[in-house]
Design a protein around this motif. Structure first.
Motif, PDB file in Angstrom:
ATOM      1  N   SER A   4      13.320  -2.335   1.785  1.00 14.08           N
ATOM      2  CA  SER A   4      12.987  -1.003   0.794  1.00 14.08           C
ATOM      3  C   SER A   4      11.198  -1.021   1.701  1.00 14.08           C
ATOM      4  CB  SER A   4      12.068  -1.629  -0.265  1.00 14.08           C
ATOM      5  OG  SER A   4      11.656  -2.528  -0.300  1.00 14.08           O
ATOM      6  N   SER A   5      10.581   0.632   1.280  1.00 12.93           N
ATOM      7  CA  SER A   5       9.686   0.747   1.991  1.00 12.93           C
ATOM      8  C   SER A   5       7.856   0.100   1.036  1.00 12.93           C
ATOM      9  CB  SER A   5       9.407   1.937   1.517  1.00 12.93           C
ATOM     10  OG  SER A   5       9.665   2.345  -0.207  1.00 12.93           O
ATOM     11  N   ASN A   6       8.375  -0.633  -0.604  1.00 12.83           N
ATOM     12  CA  ASN A   6       7.758  -1.391  -0.726  1.00 12.83           C
ATOM     13  C   ASN A   6       7.545  -2.552  -0.258  1.00 12.83           C
ATOM     14  OD1 ASN A   6       7.208   0.320  -3.067  1.00 12.83           O
ATOM     15  ND2 ASN A   6       8.777  -0.175  -4.101  1.00 12.83           N
ATOM     16  N   LEU A   7       8.173  -3.437   0.309  1.00 16.48           N
ATOM     17  CA  LEU A   7       9.196  -4.845   1.112  1.00 16.48           C
ATOM     18  C   LEU A   7       8.021  -3.958   2.260  1.00 16.48           C
ATOM     19  CD1 LEU A   7       9.166  -7.643   1.718  1.00 16.48           C
ATOM     20  CD2 LEU A   7      11.668  -7.179   2.121  1.00 16.48           C
ATOM     21  N   LYS A   8       7.934  -3.438   2.993  1.00 22.10           N
ATOM     22  CA  LYS A   8       7.586  -3.370   4.736  1.00 22.10           C
ATOM     23  C   LYS A   8       6.006  -2.741   3.924  1.00 22.10           C
ATOM     24  CE  LYS A   8       7.563   0.096   8.399  1.00 22.10           C
ATOM     25  NZ  LYS A   8       6.291  -0.164   8.507  1.00 22.10           N
ATOM     26  N   ARG A   9       5.704  -2.271   3.015  1.00 19.72           N
ATOM     27  CA  ARG A   9       4.298  -2.435   2.594  1.00 19.72           C
ATOM     28  C   ARG A   9       3.280  -3.606   2.435  1.00 19.72           C
ATOM     29  NH1 ARG A   9       4.404   1.575  -1.730  1.00 19.72           N
ATOM     30  NH2 ARG A   9       3.781  -0.309  -3.110  1.00 19.72           N
ATOM     31  N   LEU A  10       4.644  -4.172   1.418  1.00 17.04           N
ATOM     32  CA  LEU A  10       3.881  -6.018   1.367  1.00 17.04           C
ATOM     33  C   LEU A  10       3.299  -6.648   2.807  1.00 17.04           C
ATOM     34  CD1 LEU A  10       2.909  -7.897  -0.534  1.00 17.04           C
ATOM     35  CD2 LEU A  10       5.517  -8.965   0.139  1.00 17.04           C
ATOM     36  N   ILE A  11       4.247  -5.941   3.747  1.00 14.79           N
ATOM     37  CA  ILE A  11       4.434  -7.332   4.952  1.00 14.79           C
ATOM     38  C   ILE A  11       3.541  -6.085   6.070  1.00 14.79           C
ATOM     39  CG2 ILE A  11       5.754  -7.221   8.055  1.00 14.79           C
ATOM     40  CD1 ILE A  11       8.786  -7.457   5.457  1.00 14.79           C
ATOM     41  N   ASP A  12       3.263  -5.595   5.828  1.00 15.37           N
ATOM     42  CA  ASP A  12       1.852  -4.496   6.332  1.00 15.37           C
ATOM     43  C   ASP A  12       0.478  -4.741   6.467  1.00 15.37           C
ATOM     44  OD1 ASP A  12       3.866  -2.865   7.934  1.00 15.37           O
ATOM     45  OD2 ASP A  12       3.514  -1.409   6.697  1.00 15.37           O
ATOM     46  N   ALA A  13       0.614  -4.751   4.900  1.00 18.81           N
ATOM     47  CA  ALA A  13      -0.549  -5.449   3.924  1.00 18.81           C
ATOM     48  C   ALA A  13      -1.357  -6.722   4.871  1.00 18.81           C
ATOM     49  CB  ALA A  13      -0.574  -5.995   3.012  1.00 18.81           C
ATOM     50  N   ALA A  14      -0.336  -7.310   4.587  1.00 17.23           N
ATOM     51  CA  ALA A  14      -0.715  -9.048   5.359  1.00 17.23           C
ATOM     52  C   ALA A  14      -0.718  -9.317   6.593  1.00 17.23           C
ATOM     53  CB  ALA A  14       1.078  -9.866   4.883  1.00 17.23           C
TER      54      ALA A  14
END
Ligand SMILES: [Fe+2]
Ligand SMILES: [Fe+2]
Length: 272
Positions: A4-14
């Motif tokens: 999901s775009s939410n999970l992708k955002r979490l990965i991008d933040a990390a």
């Protein structure tokens, strides 16, 4: 991996913080203060993490005794109260983390000079300050929000395996001053890499079907980034502070070029 775009955002933040952790090791391998003694010191610390767990388990039991006691308590209730797969999962976790201890302890002992004693878990009970700080941060996050705190702890476990991936690269540098020790480190890291990639994926699996609210995603991102910063501090101290000045500031500020998350590898592992 359908993320999901939410999970992708979490990965991008990390990802920039994973890069920060990787920078600690890259700087250390060629550091002029690196020696046999500093190698033995970080390996002993790593062994301590593999047995005592850095906030993944209660500090007095660690990731050997904790699951071992759980398994003993579960035995008479397997497939009655506890699904066999849940039990197998705990047994696998115990096996894997002890295998990691064994790999790094073998490297440590392999660097010993005549007369130097062997390493053992009991002498590693006292962790170091920055690692305890990370443990306390993880416990605090779990206390504040048990579900998201546990998620963040698994998601940040191993820091995208950068110690192991960077350590494996030393296989190409087995001559020169650190050559023999590089070979021992590369061998240990290659034994651990795949397991820890899987442990990080455990923090991700199911996140998309948990139906987190936008507020929960933001909370998860915030505490994950806090833990990842704590990891950089912990690693820098584990290796004797090879990162200093602007590079350290950039690492902690999330300003280094991000690592690329390998979605294809993650997908292949999750399908297996
Ligand atoms: Fe481990
Ligand atoms: Fe692990």
């Amino acid at each position: 991996m359908g993320v999901s775009s939410n999970l992708k955002r979490l990965i991008d933040a990390a990802a920039p913080y994973w890069a920060g952790e990787a920078e600690v090791f890259r700087s250390y391998w060629t550091w002029d203060k690196r020696s046999r003694e500093t190698d033995r010191q970080w390996l002993a610390y790593q062994c301590s993490k593999e047995v005592w767990g850095s906030g993944l388990a209660p500090l007095d039991k660690g990731i050997f005794l904790g699951p071992a006691e759980q398994l003993v308590a579960m035995f008479t209730k397997i497939d009655i109260e506890h699904d066999r797969h849940e039990v197998l999962d705990i047994a696998e976790g115990l096996w894997a983390e002890f295998a990691h201890y064994t790999a790094f302890a073998d490297a440590y002992d392999g660097m010993a000079e005549p007369g130097e004693g062997k390493i053992n878990p009991q002498m590693l009970k006292n962790s170091w300050k920055e690692d305890l700080d990370l443990s306390h941060l993880r416990f605090a996050h779990k206390k504040e929000n048990p579900k998201l705190g546990a998620r963040a702890t698994s998601f940040t476990e191993g820091g995208y395996c950068t110690l192991f991936s960077e350590g494996m690269k030393l296989k190409a540098q087995t001559s020169g001053l650190h050559g023999k020790r590089n070979a021992l480190i590369a061998e240990a890291c290659s034994k651990v890499y795949d397991d820890e990639f899987g442990h990080m994926l455990k923090g991700i699996v199911g996140l998309d079907i948990e139906g987190l609210t936008q507020d929960e995603w933001r909370h998860l991102e915030r505490i994950s980034v806090e833990q990842l910063k704590g990891r950089i501090v912990m690693r820098n101290s584990q290796f004797g502070y090879p990162l200093t000045g602007k590079t350290l500031d950039d690492a902690l500020g999330g300003r280094l070029p991000p690592l690329t998350f390998d979605y294809a590898k993650a997908e292949a592992r999750m399908a297996a």
